[in-house]
Design a protein around this motif. Structure first.
Motif, PDB file in Angstrom:
ATOM      1  N   ALA A   1      35.953 -49.287  55.063  1.00 57.44           N
ATOM      2  CA  ALA A   1      34.984 -50.211  54.472  1.00 57.44           C
ATOM      3  C   ALA A   1      33.592 -49.881  55.022  1.00 57.44           C
ATOM      4  O   ALA A   1      33.386 -49.827  56.231  1.00 57.44           O
ATOM      5  CB  ALA A   1      35.345 -51.655  54.798  1.00 57.44           C
TER       6      ALA A   1
ATOM      7  N   GLN B   1      29.260 -50.448  54.373  1.00 56.32           N
ATOM      8  CA  GLN B   1      28.139 -51.086  53.680  1.00 56.32           C
ATOM      9  C   GLN B   1      26.824 -50.453  54.123  1.00 56.32           C
ATOM     10  O   GLN B   1      26.559 -50.292  55.311  1.00 56.32           O
ATOM     11  CB  GLN B   1      28.077 -52.589  53.995  1.00 56.32           C
ATOM     12  CG  GLN B   1      26.937 -53.307  53.278  1.00 56.32           C
ATOM     13  CD  GLN B   1      26.418 -54.523  54.049  1.00 56.32           C
ATOM     14  OE1 GLN B   1      26.263 -54.468  55.270  1.00 56.32           O
ATOM     15  NE2 GLN B   1      26.159 -55.594  53.339  1.00 56.32           N
TER      16      GLN B   1
ATOM     17  N   VAL C   1      28.415 -51.071  48.752  1.00 59.22           N
ATOM     18  CA  VAL C   1      29.626 -51.173  49.566  1.00 59.22           C
ATOM     19  C   VAL C   1      30.684 -50.230  49.013  1.00 59.22           C
ATOM     20  O   VAL C   1      30.935 -50.204  47.803  1.00 59.22           O
ATOM     21  CB  VAL C   1      30.168 -52.620  49.584  1.00 59.22           C
ATOM     22  CG1 VAL C   1      31.567 -52.666  50.202  1.00 59.22           C
ATOM     23  CG2 VAL C   1      29.230 -53.537  50.348  1.00 59.22           C
TER      24      VAL C   1
ATOM     25  N   LYS D   1      34.604 -49.712  49.267  1.00 62.69           N
ATOM     26  CA  LYS D   1      35.781 -50.449  49.739  1.00 62.69           C
ATOM     27  C   LYS D   1      36.888 -50.349  48.697  1.00 62.69           C
ATOM     28  O   LYS D   1      36.632 -50.495  47.491  1.00 62.69           O
ATOM     29  CB  LYS D   1      35.409 -51.917  49.992  1.00 62.69           C
ATOM     30  CG  LYS D   1      36.535 -52.775  50.540  1.00 62.69           C
ATOM     31  CD  LYS D   1      36.074 -54.205  50.806  1.00 62.69           C
ATOM     32  CE  LYS D   1      35.812 -54.950  49.511  1.00 62.69           C
ATOM     33  NZ  LYS D   1      35.599 -56.404  49.741  1.00 62.69           N
ATOM     34  N   ASN D   2      38.119 -50.132  49.149  1.00 56.66           N
ATOM     35  CA  ASN D   2      39.284 -50.111  48.259  1.00 56.66           C
ATOM     36  C   ASN D   2      39.094 -49.194  47.058  1.00 56.66           C
ATOM     37  O   ASN D   2      39.422 -49.542  45.921  1.00 56.66           O
ATOM     38  CB  ASN D   2      39.614 -51.534  47.782  1.00 56.66           C
ATOM     39  CG  ASN D   2      39.927 -52.476  48.924  1.00 56.66           C
ATOM     40  OD1 ASN D   2      40.474 -52.056  49.945  1.00 56.66           O
ATOM     41  ND2 ASN D   2      39.576 -53.748  48.776  1.00 56.66           N
TER      42      ASN D   2
ATOM     43  N   ASN E   1      32.806 -40.908  48.266  1.00 59.32           N
ATOM     44  CA  ASN E   1      33.182 -41.989  49.168  1.00 59.32           C
ATOM     45  C   ASN E   1      33.681 -41.420  50.495  1.00 59.32           C
ATOM     46  O   ASN E   1      33.229 -41.820  51.577  1.00 59.32           O
ATOM     47  CB  ASN E   1      34.268 -42.847  48.501  1.00 59.32           C
ATOM     48  CG  ASN E   1      34.602 -44.098  49.295  1.00 59.32           C
ATOM     49  OD1 ASN E   1      33.984 -44.386  50.314  1.00 59.32           O
ATOM     50  ND2 ASN E   1      35.579 -44.838  48.833  1.00 59.32           N
TER      51      ASN E   1
ATOM     52  N   ASP F   1      34.708 -59.784  57.699  1.00 54.94           N
ATOM     53  CA  ASP F   1      35.061 -59.136  56.429  1.00 54.94           C
ATOM     54  C   ASP F   1      34.118 -59.507  55.300  1.00 54.94           C
ATOM     55  O   ASP F   1      33.952 -58.733  54.342  1.00 54.94           O
ATOM     56  CB  ASP F   1      36.498 -59.501  56.036  1.00 54.94           C
ATOM     57  CG  ASP F   1      37.531 -58.809  56.917  1.00 54.94           C
ATOM     58  OD1 ASP F   1      37.200 -57.785  57.526  1.00 54.94           O
ATOM     59  OD2 ASP F   1      38.669 -59.299  56.988  1.00 54.94           O
TER      60      ASP F   1
ATOM     61  N   PHE G   1      31.423 -57.202  53.691  1.00 55.11           N
ATOM     62  CA  PHE G   1      31.723 -56.206  52.669  1.00 55.11           C
ATOM     63  C   PHE G   1      31.997 -56.829  51.304  1.00 55.11           C
ATOM     64  O   PHE G   1      32.460 -56.148  50.397  1.00 55.11           O
ATOM     65  CB  PHE G   1      32.917 -55.367  53.129  1.00 55.11           C
ATOM     66  CG  PHE G   1      32.704 -54.723  54.471  1.00 55.11           C
ATOM     67  CD1 PHE G   1      31.915 -53.599  54.616  1.00 55.11           C
ATOM     68  CD2 PHE G   1      33.261 -55.285  55.617  1.00 55.11           C
ATOM     69  CE1 PHE G   1      31.700 -53.017  55.857  1.00 55.11           C
ATOM     70  CE2 PHE G   1      33.065 -54.720  56.854  1.00 55.11           C
ATOM     71  CZ  PHE G   1      32.270 -53.583  56.976  1.00 55.11           C
TER      72      PHE G   1
END
Length: 206
Positions: A76, A78, A90, A92-93, A117, A201, A204
């Motif tokens: 993760a 940012q 951001v 993330k995932n 990424n 958390d 993010f």
């Protein structure tokens, strides 16, 4: 008097030579990689202020922006730009979330953005020693250990000619330079780094 001037010139030359890049030996590369990998494994979070310089050949001055970076393992990340405008992104995932002064959007995972990424996250935590993805060379100066990465992927090479990571002697990334195929480049300098500080958390949730 001439002797003093000559001695001074020699001294200055020795400083310049000492600060220039030198190739690492194989044993130095091995020790450096082990140190960086150990640091990356033990880094659960990383926060830092940053200054970013965007160099474009047709501009007389580089474009300067600044903000804050937050990273939380495993992936993760940012980037929050605060000056001269507010903008955050951001990773993330396997998605990219963008907040442009309140206007939100996101980009789903695809091959190109997945590589970007991994490239960006790797540039922050230093975990980029992938010989399958990059041709890597190693250098050192008085202040930094430097890795220079040439992408092997044809699509990525259209956008990025070379990545340069500058590690301080503790094994964390202090500077990142991304050179584009046009030879324009982006340089990011990290300051006030804090390792393993608590990051909520919600940071993010862009």
């Amino acid at each position: 008097m001439k002797i003093k001037i000559f001695t001074t010139l020699l001294f200055l030359c020795s400083i310049v030579a000492f600060s220039q890049e030198q190739k690492m030996s194989e044993s130095e590369i091995s020790s450096f990689k082990n140190a960086v990998n150990n640091t990356a494994k033990s880094t659960k979070t990383l926060t830092a202020d940053f200054i970013q310089y965007k160099h474009l050949d047709f501009l007389e001055k580089d474009i300067e922006t600044s903000g804050k970076m937050n990273f939380k393992a495993p992936g993760a990340l940012q980037w929050e730009y605060l000056k001269p405008y507010k903008y955050s992104i951001v990773f993330k995932n396997n998605k990219i979330y963008i907040n442009d002064a309140g206007k939100k959007s996101n980009i789903d995972n695809n091959k190109m953005f997945d590589k970007l990424n991994k490239l960006i996250v790797g540039s922050v935590n230093g975990n980029m020693f992938d010989d399958k993805e990059f041709t890597i060379s190693y250098f050192k100066t008085r202040d930094f250990n430097i890795t220079k990465l040439l992408p092997k992927d044809a699509t990525l090479k259209k956008y990025i000619k070379q990545m340069e990571l500058y590690f301080d002697k503790s094994g964390t990334v202090s500077q990142v330079k991304m050179i584009e195929s046009s030879n324009d480049f982006t340089k990011i300098i990290f300051k006030n780094k804090a390792i393993n500080a608590k990051i909520d958390d919600s940071v993010f949730n862009n």
